[in-house]
Design a protein around this motif. Structure first.
Motif, mmCIF file in Angstrom:
data_model
loop_
_atom_site.group_PDB
_atom_site.id
_atom_site.type_symbol
_atom_site.label_atom_id
_atom_site.label_comp_id
_atom_site.label_asym_id
_atom_site.label_seq_id
_atom_site.Cartn_x
_atom_site.Cartn_y
_atom_site.Cartn_z
ATOM 1 N N UNK A 84 -6.557 12.586 25.325
ATOM 2 C CA UNK A 84 -7.683 12.803 24.434
ATOM 3 C C UNK A 84 -9.025 13.018 25.065
ATOM 4 N N UNK A 85 -9.312 12.362 26.167
ATOM 5 C CA UNK A 85 -10.669 12.423 26.704
ATOM 6 C C UNK A 85 -10.729 12.938 28.136
ATOM 7 N N UNK A 86 -9.651 13.536 28.597
ATOM 8 C CA UNK A 86 -9.630 14.046 29.960
ATOM 9 C C UNK A 86 -10.268 15.440 30.029
ATOM 10 N N UNK A 87 -10.693 15.796 31.204
ATOM 11 C CA UNK A 87 -11.140 17.167 31.434
ATOM 12 C C UNK A 87 -9.917 18.074 31.426
ATOM 13 N N UNK A 88 -10.126 19.384 31.281
ATOM 14 C CA UNK A 88 -8.978 20.287 31.358
ATOM 15 C C UNK A 88 -8.167 20.115 32.639
ATOM 16 N N UNK A 89 -8.841 19.945 33.764
ATOM 17 C CA UNK A 89 -8.118 19.773 35.022
ATOM 18 C C UNK A 89 -7.301 18.488 35.012
ATOM 19 N N UNK A 90 -7.868 17.423 34.459
ATOM 20 C CA UNK A 90 -7.166 16.147 34.423
ATOM 21 C C UNK A 90 -5.957 16.196 33.498
ATOM 22 N N UNK A 91 -6.121 16.782 32.314
ATOM 23 C CA UNK A 91 -5.009 16.812 31.374
ATOM 24 C C UNK A 91 -3.908 17.736 31.870
ATOM 25 N N UNK A 92 -4.263 18.817 32.539
ATOM 26 C CA UNK A 92 -3.242 19.708 33.085
ATOM 27 C C UNK A 92 -2.406 18.991 34.139
ATOM 28 N N UNK A 93 -3.079 18.294 35.038
ATOM 29 C CA UNK A 93 -2.358 17.596 36.105
ATOM 30 C C UNK A 93 -1.485 16.477 35.547
ATOM 31 N N UNK A 94 -2.017 15.723 34.605
ATOM 32 C CA UNK A 94 -1.264 14.604 34.060
ATOM 33 C C UNK A 94 -0.078 15.081 33.229
ATOM 34 N N UNK A 95 -0.291 16.088 32.390
ATOM 35 C CA UNK A 95 0.815 16.611 31.579
ATOM 36 C C UNK A 95 1.920 17.159 32.476
ATOM 37 N N UNK A 96 1.528 17.841 33.527
ATOM 38 C CA UNK A 96 2.538 18.376 34.460
ATOM 39 C C UNK A 96 3.337 17.233 35.092
ATOM 40 N N UNK A 97 2.646 16.170 35.469
ATOM 41 C CA UNK A 97 3.333 15.026 36.082
ATOM 42 C C UNK A 97 4.304 14.385 35.104
#
Length: 400
Positions: A84-97
């Motif tokens: 919900x509150x991550x930057x695009x770069x953060x959410x992309x990396x986390x979702x990929x993980x």
């Protein structure tokens, strides 16, 4: 996604080890729930909120092994991963993980996306992207992270049941509400075409909108291009009520898509026999073309809480209600071809926010304490959910 860490290796005290040994594999989220299709196996269990392990350790050290085992079992049950509150770069990396970890374990992750502008009418869980353009950029990042790996997406809880127009945030032209529909449609159009992704849209819960009210919202938001919808997210409505609500909504969507008027559809308040007869006579959409649904059973084991009449100016029955229990365990085997899964969308044990029930506070008058902020671990509520689980979490109910 709220920060989560695995149980530290140092937390291996004999007391907690004894508690862990009492947790049956099925209760700890290792059930062999097989879904239909080649890419789906079991539901994914993310790393738990650290507060769960802190509480379990404290309980075990005080000799309350059954309670400790219950908290661990709850934490080890498949549940959604929230973003919900991550930057695009953060959410992309986390979702990929997450999707990679889930694929490695041959499990299916549930991603709850919660970043739409003006979410929660800027209340307890307020926040979200600042603009539609910012939101679209964020959704694009989620899509890159998920890629072609399997995932179920619970898209924006309360986004359709609680439009900007519903909470006085919109202008006379309905600008923010129109933007909300655009944002949800963009997410559907971006995520649903991914090879392994199934997107579900918001309906609130059976005690909120009637079928005839929510179906037009779903259609305007793009449910026709999505896998379907979800109900009861973060709420307490019974499994029976949620299942029936989903069945009625799915049927009504088909009826409208075939040229009918949503206002004619039976809603959840009709006598069930009358509604069933109406569906048989009026809904001709083939079963394979109807929209699917999932429900949240994380905290509905005892159903919703009803406050004593007249006790509170605003009972907030959705907000950390007392004496509730965990509901049915997550499963991809529901016995209904339209009912894709029972899920734990809400993370049980995490607070709904500071519940004042229309009083000046600062304490929750029903609990006699200040409730943790939304998303923070709530030990007292977590223990209630475990002890009052229906069906029981470990085959028995811990007692003092």
């Amino acid at each position: 996604m709220r920060r989560r860490t695995a149980l530290p290796s140092l937390v291996s005290a004999a007391a907690l080890a004894a508690a862990l040994l009492t947790v049956p594999a099925a209760a700890a989220g290792h059930q062999e729930d097989r879904a239909q299709g080649p890419s789906a196996t079991r539901l994914y269990t993310p790393p738990a909120n650290p507060g769960a392990y802190d509480q379990a350790l404290a309980l075990a050290r005080s000799g309350r092994f059954a309670d400790a085992a219950g908290i661990v079992a709850m934490a080890h049950t498949p549940q959604a991963v929230w973003y919900g509150d991550q930057t695009p770069a953060e959410v992309e990396a986390s979702a990929r993980k997450v999707v990679r970890d889930a694929a490695r374990k041959r499990t299916l992750p549930v991603l709850a996306l919660y970043n739409v502008p003006g979410r929660d009418c800027s209340n307890y869980s307020g926040g979200g992207a600042s603009t539609t353009a910012e939101y679209k950029e964020w959704i694009d990042a989620v899509a890159r992270g998920v890629g072609d790996r399997p995932a179920m997406v619970v898209l924006e809880p309360d986004s359709l049941a609680l439009l900007p127009a519903d909470c006085g945030q919109d202008d006379a032209q309905g600008t923010k509400t129109a933007a909300r529909y655009e944002e949800v449609r963009y997410a559907v159009d971006t995520l649903e075409p991914l090879a392994g992704t199934r997107v579900y849209l918001d309906t609130g819960h059976p005690g909120w909108h009637g079928v005839e009210s929510i179906v037009p919202r779903l259609l305007r938001a793009g449910v026709g291009e999505a896998t379907g919808f979800y109900t009861n997210a973060s709420n307490y409505r019974t499994e029976e009520d949620s299942h029936w609500y989903g069945t009625l909504i799915s049927s009504c969507i088909g009826y409208v898509q075939d040229g009918g008027d949503a206002a004619a559809c039976p809603n959840q308040y009709w006598p069930k026999a009358d509604a069933e007869n109406w569906l048989k006579e009026n809904v001709t959409t083939p079963l394979e073309k109807r929209k699917h649904f999932v429900t949240d059973t994380s905290r509905n084991g005892l159903g919703p809480w009803t406050a004593p009449p007249g006790k509170y100016p605003d009972a907030q029955d959705w907000c950390n209600p007392p004496a509730r229990g965990l509901g049915d365990r997550p499963t991809l085997n529901t016995g209904d071809p339209l009912y894709d899964a029972k899920l734990w969308i809400k993370i049980p044990g995490e607070s709904d926010g500071l519940c004042l029930r229309g009083t000046e506070g600062p304490e929750d008058p029903e609990r006699g304490m200040v409730d943790p902020a939304a998303g923070h671990w709530f030990p007292e509520q977590a223990l209630e959910l475990v002890r009052l689980a229906e069906p029981p979490l470990l085959g028995h109910r811990p007692v003092d």
